[in-house]
Structure formats: C-alpha cells, structure tokens
Design a protein around this motif. Structure first.
Motif, PDB file in Angstrom:
ATOM      1  N   THR A 293      30.441  39.725  46.636  1.00 44.83           N
ATOM      2  CA  THR A 293      30.123  38.629  45.722  1.00 44.83           C
ATOM      3  C   THR A 293      28.631  38.662  45.437  1.00 44.83           C
ATOM      4  O   THR A 293      27.823  38.678  46.373  1.00 44.83           O
ATOM      5  CB  THR A 293      30.517  37.269  46.320  1.00 44.83           C
ATOM      6  N   VAL A 294      28.271  38.700  44.163  1.00 46.93           N
ATOM      7  CA  VAL A 294      26.875  38.775  43.756  1.00 46.93           C
ATOM      8  C   VAL A 294      26.525  37.541  42.945  1.00 46.93           C
ATOM      9  O   VAL A 294      27.199  37.213  41.965  1.00 46.93           O
ATOM     10  CB  VAL A 294      26.601  40.036  42.921  1.00 46.93           C
ATOM     11  N   ASP A 295      25.479  36.839  43.353  1.00 50.65           N
ATOM     12  CA  ASP A 295      24.937  35.727  42.582  1.00 50.65           C
ATOM     13  C   ASP A 295      23.607  36.168  41.992  1.00 50.65           C
ATOM     14  O   ASP A 295      22.652  36.450  42.726  1.00 50.65           O
ATOM     15  CB  ASP A 295      24.739  34.488  43.464  1.00 50.65           C
TER      16      ASP A 295
ATOM     17  N   ARG B 134      32.149  39.160  41.202  1.00 55.74           N
ATOM     18  CA  ARG B 134      32.828  39.586  42.420  1.00 55.74           C
ATOM     19  C   ARG B 134      33.385  40.984  42.191  1.00 55.74           C
ATOM     20  O   ARG B 134      34.141  41.201  41.231  1.00 55.74           O
ATOM     21  CB  ARG B 134      33.940  38.610  42.810  1.00 55.74           C
ATOM     22  N   LEU B 135      32.991  41.911  43.033  1.00 57.65           N
ATOM     23  CA  LEU B 135      33.261  43.320  42.823  1.00 57.65           C
ATOM     24  C   LEU B 135      34.011  43.904  44.012  1.00 57.65           C
ATOM     25  O   LEU B 135      33.649  43.656  45.166  1.00 57.65           O
ATOM     26  CB  LEU B 135      31.950  44.089  42.632  1.00 57.65           C
ATOM     27  N   ILE B 136      35.033  44.675  43.726  1.00 55.82           N
ATOM     28  CA  ILE B 136      35.766  45.394  44.757  1.00 55.82           C
ATOM     29  C   ILE B 136      35.358  46.866  44.693  1.00 55.82           C
ATOM     30  O   ILE B 136      35.388  47.485  43.625  1.00 55.82           O
ATOM     31  CB  ILE B 136      37.285  45.279  44.559  1.00 55.82           C
ATOM     32  N   PHE B 137      34.961  47.408  45.832  1.00 59.88           N
ATOM     33  CA  PHE B 137      34.671  48.832  45.955  1.00 59.88           C
ATOM     34  C   PHE B 137      35.790  49.435  46.802  1.00 59.88           C
ATOM     35  O   PHE B 137      35.809  49.265  48.022  1.00 59.88           O
ATOM     36  CB  PHE B 137      33.310  49.051  46.613  1.00 59.88           C
ATOM     37  N   PRO B 138      36.738  50.149  46.163  1.00 62.71           N
ATOM     38  CA  PRO B 138      37.891  50.675  46.910  1.00 62.71           C
ATOM     39  C   PRO B 138      37.483  51.673  47.999  1.00 62.71           C
ATOM     40  O   PRO B 138      36.417  52.280  47.958  1.00 62.71           O
ATOM     41  CB  PRO B 138      38.730  51.363  45.818  1.00 62.71           C
ATOM     42  N   GLU B 139      38.371  51.846  48.944  1.00 65.11           N
ATOM     43  CA  GLU B 139      38.099  52.707  50.102  1.00 65.11           C
ATOM     44  C   GLU B 139      38.221  54.184  49.744  1.00 65.11           C
ATOM     45  O   GLU B 139      38.977  54.580  48.862  1.00 65.11           O
ATOM     46  CB  GLU B 139      39.088  52.375  51.218  1.00 65.11           C
TER      47      GLU B 139
ATOM     48  N   ASN C 197      39.231  40.017  39.726  1.00 70.76           N
ATOM     49  CA  ASN C 197      37.871  39.537  39.974  1.00 70.76           C
ATOM     50  C   ASN C 197      36.939  39.815  38.805  1.00 70.76           C
ATOM     51  O   ASN C 197      36.050  39.007  38.509  1.00 70.76           O
ATOM     52  CB  ASN C 197      37.319  40.188  41.251  1.00 70.76           C
ATOM     53  N   ARG C 198      37.120  40.945  38.118  1.00 73.39           N
ATOM     54  CA  ARG C 198      36.261  41.204  36.961  1.00 73.39           C
ATOM     55  C   ARG C 198      36.575  40.243  35.821  1.00 73.39           C
ATOM     56  O   ARG C 198      35.674  39.820  35.091  1.00 73.39           O
ATOM     57  CB  ARG C 198      36.428  42.654  36.491  1.00 73.39           C
ATOM     58  N   LEU C 199      37.837  39.877  35.663  1.00 76.15           N
ATOM     59  CA  LEU C 199      38.194  38.919  34.616  1.00 76.15           C
ATOM     60  C   LEU C 199      37.791  37.499  34.986  1.00 76.15           C
ATOM     61  O   LEU C 199      37.364  36.717  34.140  1.00 76.15           O
ATOM     62  CB  LEU C 199      39.701  38.981  34.346  1.00 76.15           C
ATOM     63  N   HIS C 200      37.927  37.172  36.249  1.00 77.99           N
ATOM     64  CA  HIS C 200      37.633  35.809  36.702  1.00 77.99           C
ATOM     65  C   HIS C 200      36.136  35.539  36.753  1.00 77.99           C
ATOM     66  O   HIS C 200      35.697  34.405  36.568  1.00 77.99           O
ATOM     67  CB  HIS C 200      38.263  35.597  38.077  1.00 77.99           C
ATOM     68  N   TYR C 201      35.356  36.572  37.007  1.00 75.32           N
ATOM     69  CA  TYR C 201      33.894  36.466  37.017  1.00 75.32           C
ATOM     70  C   TYR C 201      33.334  37.513  36.032  1.00 75.32           C
ATOM     71  O   TYR C 201      32.830  38.556  36.431  1.00 75.32           O
ATOM     72  CB  TYR C 201      33.338  36.726  38.415  1.00 75.32           C
ATOM     73  N   PRO C 202      33.406  37.239  34.730  1.00 73.01           N
ATOM     74  CA  PRO C 202      33.176  38.279  33.715  1.00 73.01           C
ATOM     75  C   PRO C 202      31.710  38.528  33.365  1.00 73.01           C
ATOM     76  O   PRO C 202      31.335  38.550  32.190  1.00 73.01           O
ATOM     77  CB  PRO C 202      33.942  37.735  32.511  1.00 73.01           C
ATOM     78  N   VAL C 203      30.869  38.721  34.350  1.00 71.32           N
ATOM     79  CA  VAL C 203      29.463  39.009  34.087  1.00 71.32           C
ATOM     80  C   VAL C 203      29.350  40.370  33.401  1.00 71.32           C
ATOM     81  O   VAL C 203      29.840  41.376  33.918  1.00 71.32           O
ATOM     82  CB  VAL C 203      28.643  38.995  35.394  1.00 71.32           C
TER      83      VAL C 203
END
Length: 320
Positions: free
Chosen positions: A155-157, A164-169, A231-237
């Motif tokens: 989560t980045v403010d 909110r960004l997911i970095f897959p494994e 998360n990209r749609l919900h927090y569309p920075v």
C-alpha cells in the motif's frame, strides 16, 4: 535507565548522535509496535546492525524503556507481527531485522537512503508493506521488491493518493548439472517482471500496468491475478484507460470468484462497487449470499440481496 510513556512497549539501547538517535538494540513484548519518532528531543534516524534481531547480544549504550501501560513477559521480538518504523529514519544497518520470523507487516516512510546487507534475512512471514511517499520518490519500494521474491501486498500513500499494488511471487532455483560441472539457473513463477519493473530504482505505474497481458499469458495464480486487478481498479492512481479496461474485463470474466473473495473480507462497499462493474449470474449471487449468511456479514448480505432482487426477482405486471 530513562523511562518514557509511548504507544508501544520497548526496551532500547541507543546512541545519541549530533543530529539524531541511533537505536542499537530494540526489544518489545508486543505483537503490534511502533518505534518512537523522537527521543530526548532528537529524531530517530538510524537502526544499528542487528537492532531488532531476537538473538542479538546487548550493545554498549544508553538504556531507555518505553511503556504504554500493558505488556508481556517475552521481550525478544518473537511475537512481533506488525512494526512501524520512525518517519525520520535514514539508515538501516546490516541484519537490522534478522530472524524476525513472525513479522508480516511493515510501515515506513520512503526516506531511508541506506539499506545494509541482510536486513530482511529470515523475515519469512513479511508480505505486507505500507509505504508513505514524500514529494519525491525514494528507492525503498525497489529495495523490497528486489529483496523479497515472495508475493508482496504493498500500500502506497503518495501525492497522487493511495495505491495498492500486488507483486506476484517468483522463485529462483539453482540446479546442479553434474555432467557439465555447473549450476543451471531457472526462474519459476510469473512474478519476476513485476519485482523488477523499476527504472533507476523508481516505480512507474504505466510500466507496472503494461505487464498485465504478459502475466496472464504465463502460468499464474488466479487468486493473485484477481487481487492485482481489483486493487488497481479500486485505487486507480495513474491508471490509463487501456489498462483499466483490461482489468475490468478480467473481473467480468471472474465475477463469481471476485465476489466470493470480497464477501470473505466482509467489505460491503467493495461488493457494491463490483456489482456496478460486473454482472454475476444467479448461481454466483446465491453462493455469495450463502457465504455472507454463514459469516454473519449482515451489511454484505443486504447489498447482495438487493442486487439479486433487482436483477432476478422483479414482480410481474399485467395489462388489463
């Protein structure tokens, strides 16, 4: 020993510098703890080598105790699950968080200019990062993405709002090739490009979003893809129209799974938002209603029932 009141329990060994405080050792008995922002009127600017390592030996220095009116018996950081670092922190020395095996969430400001070696060694549960960006972006996110190959939920403010960004494994594997007398290097998992999508250690949303189609074309976890798109749609920075459409199309194709995921989180507002973007069928809505009832999620259930009644239970009308 100096004693102060604070928001968490700490036993510290510190060293006063000309412009700040270096924490040489820090032990807590709390599960969720925040290191102090200031001590003796000076900002906390550095963590020394092995500062929070549970097995580190004491260092010579000034002893400080911080209490918040509650505490436990085990002052070894063994139970520490969530940690907030001081906003003025600039240096984190070698192995500072070594063997903090229960730590799963870290809060910090993007102002650290030096990361020592092995800072996150054996932090095997660390998967969530809350990062605050200032007016200029530092390289903290690039550091964590490079150090940790596991799935990261970040989560980045920042000045543009919350993202909110997911970095897959991904997994790096070295396999011994005996006939050739060398090791073969292989990468498994679709997350490698995400962990390395930085330009000069700076994150760019457009580069991150450009990886989406390639990620779906590789062998990937559906649950991770779902969380990434949501998360990209919900927090569309800085979300472009083309990337937005790609994420929306994925959620429409996986409406039922997304709905179940949001019901598990008991997030009524997000369920309502998803129902605006997608149209789950009758069976998917019924399954989501059953899950909400089982969890006792009354607000979520109300949203689902309203959607179900609107789409499938309209009253019949007759012309006389």
């Amino acid at each position: 020993m100096e004693q102060f009141s604070g928001v968490s329990n700490w036993r510290l060994i510190i060293r006063r510098e000309t412009d700040g405080i270096t924490i040489l050792r820090a032990c807590t008995c709390d599960r969720k703890a925040a290191l102090p922002e200031t001590l003796f009127g000076l900002p906390v600017t550095a963590l020394g080598p092995r500062a929070l390592c549970p097995t580190a030996v004491p260092e010579p220095g000034e002893m400080v105790e911080i209490t918040c009116g509650r505490g436990g018996d085990d002052w070894d950081n063994g139970a520490l699950e969530e940690l907030t670092l001081p906003a003025a922190l600039r240096r984190v020395e070698d192995y500072a968080l070594l063997n903090c095996r229960s730590l799963h969430t870290l809060h910090l400001t993007d102002g650290v200019v030096f990361w020592g070696g092995g800072v996150l060694m054996n932090c095997r549960s660390l998967m969530r990062l809350h990062l605050t960006w200032g007016s200029t972006q530092g390289d903290t996110l690039a550091y964590f993405a490079d150090e940790l190959s596991r799935e990261l939920d970040v989560t980045v403010d920042g000045p543009g709002g919350r993202a909110r960004l997911i970095f897959p494994e991904y997994v790096e594997i070295y396999e011994e090739n005996c006939p050739a007398h060398h090791f073969d290097y292989n990468i498994q998992g679709a997350g490698y490009p995400y962990h390395h999508c930085f330009r000069q250690k700076r994150f760019h949303f457009q580069d991150y979003d450009a990886l989406w189609d390639g990620y779906l074309a590789m062998d990937h976890e559906d649950a991770t893809a779902l969380a990434l798109a949501w998360n990209r749609l919900h927090y569309p920075v800085e979300l472009g129209e083309e990337a937005e459409l790609g994420y929306q199309n994925y959620l429409r194709a996986h409406a039922g799974e997304t709905l179940q995921w949001l019901v598990e989180q008991e997030d009524a507002s997000s369920v309502a938002q998803l129902l605006k973007w997608t149209e789950p069928d009758r069976e998917e809505l019924s399954a989501a209603c059953a899950a909400a009832r089982e969890q006792g999620a009354a607000e979520v259930l109300a949203v689902l029932l309203e959607a179900n009644n609107h789409r499938f239970c309209r009253k019949k009308t007759f012309d006389l």
